[in-house]
Design a protein around this motif. Structure first.
Motif, mmCIF file in Angstrom:
data_model
loop_
_atom_site.group_PDB
_atom_site.id
_atom_site.type_symbol
_atom_site.label_atom_id
_atom_site.label_comp_id
_atom_site.label_asym_id
_atom_site.label_seq_id
_atom_site.Cartn_x
_atom_site.Cartn_y
_atom_site.Cartn_z
ATOM 1 N N PHE A 22 4.944 -0.866 1.503
ATOM 2 C CA PHE A 22 4.376 -1.169 2.814
ATOM 3 C C PHE A 22 4.341 -2.664 3.109
ATOM 4 O O PHE A 22 3.768 -3.084 4.119
ATOM 5 C CB PHE A 22 2.979 -0.582 2.932
ATOM 6 N N GLY A 23 4.872 -3.444 2.204
ATOM 7 C CA GLY A 23 4.900 -4.876 2.450
ATOM 8 C C GLY A 23 3.532 -5.529 2.447
ATOM 9 O O GLY A 23 3.267 -6.463 3.188
ATOM 10 N N ILE A 24 2.641 -5.000 1.614
ATOM 11 C CA ILE A 24 1.330 -5.609 1.463
ATOM 12 C C ILE A 24 1.074 -5.881 -0.017
ATOM 13 O O ILE A 24 1.964 -5.662 -0.832
ATOM 14 C CB ILE A 24 0.213 -4.708 2.027
ATOM 15 N N THR A 25 -0.125 -6.358 -0.356
ATOM 16 C CA THR A 25 -0.410 -6.681 -1.753
ATOM 17 C C THR A 25 -1.311 -5.618 -2.370
ATOM 18 O O THR A 25 -2.058 -4.932 -1.666
ATOM 19 C CB THR A 25 -1.145 -8.022 -1.871
ATOM 20 N N PRO A 26 -1.250 -5.481 -3.704
ATOM 21 C CA PRO A 26 -2.166 -4.569 -4.393
ATOM 22 C C PRO A 26 -3.628 -4.884 -4.071
ATOM 23 O O PRO A 26 -4.440 -3.977 -3.916
ATOM 24 C CB PRO A 26 -1.866 -4.823 -5.866
ATOM 25 N N ARG A 27 -3.918 -6.156 -3.963
ATOM 26 C CA ARG A 27 -5.292 -6.552 -3.647
ATOM 27 C C ARG A 27 -5.776 -5.900 -2.363
ATOM 28 O O ARG A 27 -6.912 -5.430 -2.278
ATOM 29 C CB ARG A 27 -5.373 -8.065 -3.535
ATOM 30 N N ALA A 28 -4.946 -5.903 -1.352
ATOM 31 C CA ALA A 28 -5.313 -5.303 -0.070
ATOM 32 C C ALA A 28 -5.616 -3.822 -0.258
ATOM 33 O O ALA A 28 -6.620 -3.318 0.244
ATOM 34 C CB ALA A 28 -4.199 -5.510 0.935
ATOM 35 N N ILE A 29 -4.778 -3.144 -1.022
ATOM 36 C CA ILE A 29 -4.967 -1.706 -1.246
ATOM 37 C C ILE A 29 -6.289 -1.446 -1.968
ATOM 38 O O ILE A 29 -7.037 -0.537 -1.601
ATOM 39 C CB ILE A 29 -3.786 -1.135 -2.045
ATOM 40 N N ARG A 30 -6.574 -2.249 -2.971
ATOM 41 C CA ARG A 30 -7.858 -2.086 -3.673
ATOM 42 C C ARG A 30 -9.026 -2.353 -2.729
ATOM 43 O O ARG A 30 -10.064 -1.720 -2.822
ATOM 44 C CB ARG A 30 -7.924 -3.040 -4.872
ATOM 45 N N TYR A 31 -8.815 -3.310 -1.863
ATOM 46 C CA TYR A 31 -9.875 -3.615 -0.898
ATOM 47 C C TYR A 31 -10.129 -2.429 0.028
ATOM 48 O O TYR A 31 -11.276 -2.077 0.299
ATOM 49 C CB TYR A 31 -9.491 -4.853 -0.089
ATOM 50 N N TYR A 32 -9.094 -1.785 0.485
ATOM 51 C CA TYR A 32 -9.266 -0.609 1.337
ATOM 52 C C TYR A 32 -10.039 0.470 0.581
ATOM 53 O O TYR A 32 -10.879 1.164 1.154
ATOM 54 C CB TYR A 32 -7.909 -0.072 1.796
ATOM 55 N N GLU A 33 -9.747 0.594 -0.700
ATOM 56 C CA GLU A 33 -10.477 1.574 -1.517
ATOM 57 C C GLU A 33 -11.946 1.183 -1.620
ATOM 58 O O GLU A 33 -12.842 2.026 -1.524
ATOM 59 C CB GLU A 33 -9.846 1.649 -2.901
ATOM 60 N N GLU A 34 -12.172 -0.110 -1.806
ATOM 61 C CA GLU A 34 -13.543 -0.626 -1.910
ATOM 62 C C GLU A 34 -14.360 -0.224 -0.683
ATOM 63 O O GLU A 34 -15.546 0.087 -0.784
ATOM 64 C CB GLU A 34 -13.466 -2.152 -2.006
#
Lengths: 164, 164
Positions: A22-34
DNA sequence: AATAACCTTTACGTTAACGTCAATTTCATG
DNA sequence: CATGAAATTGACGTTAACGTAAAGGTTATT
């Protein structure tokens, strides 16, 4: 036969694979989970996150929400609609009410975007005419200007003709 | 006759009046100015800001941009299109290119919003059916549920029928 | 089983878009 | 012209949405 079901249950991918997709970072994905927007499967609570097709769909919705100026909190509310408990009547009613509200919001946004589109189109045409009249009045018109006009006009008209 | 022109030049309002009109704060308006999105008239460089109709239009565009998830920087770029110097050919060309780009972006957003709309509509209908079948199977259906269904169905269909 | 590559949490840093004082200045009005 | 209301300029605080770096755990591969 029960086993067969579990067998072909779709492939799971890691966080960085999903991120790259998706052209984003793992950090962003973890943040969405948070924030409670995602909840991937994990073999143990400390092991790696593994994402399946459902997670992909949710992430797609999250990113779309962002493009429309929804905050992550708002997007979360929308996502919650998609997984309301279908056995609780009262819950379904609230979900339906909420969904209708959001539908109306979306319609408003579409209307506004269409208006903006009309304005910008009109604007582009006005400017194009200025440029065209400059070219006509010029006794020795710049060849680059001619080229630009020849390429721009059809491009603009192609956009204008689109049925939106 | 020159004086007559200057006379009826539209009313100017103060910052807090403008703010109230749009449901925002004076601070926000000053911030937009700080970023170069607004530039109201002032009698002296230290006196009050006075906003006219042109400023109102710009502010409307700024807020619309926000609703669509544009950053203030992006909105500024769009606004700059609207006041490019119409005597500089090269400048007009860049403006036109930029405008076309933004038009394409807007079309994409409209498409995505329409898709989201379809999905949410389908979703609402599916949930509505669940609720309706629950009501039918129930030997003694809750009157409040009946009332909800009777009000909701036409509301949803009204939204669904809208030509967007 | 060792090792690199990837993942995990924790925690602090950053940027955009304002909010919120505080200390003056300016404006409208009696 | 006094005076209260509103505006102005700093300046620092805040929140959302991540970025980034550190320290250690997991997985795959040799």
């Amino acid at each position: 036969m029960g086993a067969a079901k579990k067998a072909g249950e779709g492939k799971k991918i890691t966080i960085s694979e999903l991120a790259e997709e998706f052209g984003i970072t793992p950090r962003a994905i973890r943040y969405y989970e948070e924030l409670g927007l995602l909840c991937p499967h994990r073999k143990s609570p400390t092991s790696q996150r593994l994402y399946d097709e459902k997670d992909r769909v949710r992430l797609k919705l999250i990113l779309r929400g962002k493009r429309f100026g929804f905050s992550l909190a708002e997007t979360r509310e929308i996502l919650e609609l998609y997984e309301a408990d279908p056995t609780e009547r009262r819950q379904i009613q609230r979900t339906l009410e909420y969904g209708l509200e959001h539908l109306l919001e979306i319609d408003e946004k579409i209307d506004e975007l269409k208006e903006l589109r009309r304005e910008m189109l009109e604007f582009a045409r006005r400017f194009l005419k200025i440029l065209e009249s400059m070219a006509e009045e010029d006794p020795r018109p710049d060849p680059r200007l001619r080229k630009f006009l020849e390429s721009y006009r059809p491009r603009l008209e192609a956009v204008a003709k689109r049925k939106i």
